[in-house]
Scaffold this motif. Sequence first.
Motif, PDB file in Angstrom:
ATOM      1  N   ASN A  13       6.976  44.024  42.202  1.00  0.00           N
ATOM      2  CA  ASN A  13       8.308  44.187  42.793  1.00  0.00           C
ATOM      3  C   ASN A  13       9.192  42.968  42.499  1.00  0.00           C
ATOM      4  O   ASN A  13       9.811  42.390  43.385  1.00  0.00           O
ATOM      5  CB  ASN A  13       8.179  44.434  44.299  1.00  0.00           C
ATOM      6  CG  ASN A  13       9.402  45.082  44.885  1.00  0.00           C
ATOM      7  OD1 ASN A  13      10.183  45.709  44.188  1.00  0.00           O
ATOM      8  ND2 ASN A  13       9.582  44.924  46.186  1.00  0.00           N
ATOM      9  N   THR A  37       9.775  38.060  44.738  1.00  0.00           N
ATOM     10  CA  THR A  37       9.840  39.513  44.875  1.00  0.00           C
ATOM     11  C   THR A  37      11.190  39.911  45.450  1.00  0.00           C
ATOM     12  O   THR A  37      11.948  39.073  45.952  1.00  0.00           O
ATOM     13  CB  THR A  37       8.738  40.040  45.811  1.00  0.00           C
ATOM     14  OG1 THR A  37       9.019  39.595  47.149  1.00  0.00           O
ATOM     15  CG2 THR A  37       7.360  39.562  45.373  1.00  0.00           C
ATOM     16  N   LYS A  38      11.465  41.196  45.396  1.00  0.00           N
ATOM     17  CA  LYS A  38      12.690  41.712  46.006  1.00  0.00           C
ATOM     18  C   LYS A  38      12.682  41.512  47.513  1.00  0.00           C
ATOM     19  O   LYS A  38      13.723  41.505  48.148  1.00  0.00           O
ATOM     20  CB  LYS A  38      12.878  43.178  45.640  1.00  0.00           C
ATOM     21  CG  LYS A  38      13.176  43.359  44.163  1.00  0.00           C
ATOM     22  CD  LYS A  38      13.287  44.812  43.774  1.00  0.00           C
ATOM     23  CE  LYS A  38      13.495  44.929  42.268  1.00  0.00           C
ATOM     24  NZ  LYS A  38      13.412  46.307  41.812  1.00  0.00           N
TER      25      LYS A  38
END
Length: 128
Positions: A13, A37-38
């Motif tokens: 992600n 990550t997001k």
Amino acid sequence: PLYYAMLLFHQANIRQFTNNTLTNNSSLNIDTYSFTTKGNKRGVMVLNKDLTHDLSITVNANAMLQTATVYQLNGPSLTSLTGTNINGATVNDDGTFSASGQEFNLSKNYASVVAKVKPTSAMLIILD
């Protein structure tokens, strides 16, 4: 195995790649990628391209950690047509896939994580 490697990468992600410092004191053929990550967590992808030797790694963080979530790509060999999985999860006959990461609670708030990556394999570590 290549398809599962892409699925492992998808599990990361990734929002943005970050700089990392790799110190390789072995003769093993390895690659590492660090990222955020997001969800604003930090992560590391480690590829052990050696055909026969495990890779022992230490991931040092700039801050204290509370959890580490690990996804391990497993398979009999690089050319295997069966038996490849991520943490035991395989692609279903209808094409769906869902893998759960193995979460480790670091109750003493460690600043580093030690792991072992199998030969011709990859490991994704999400740090929080």
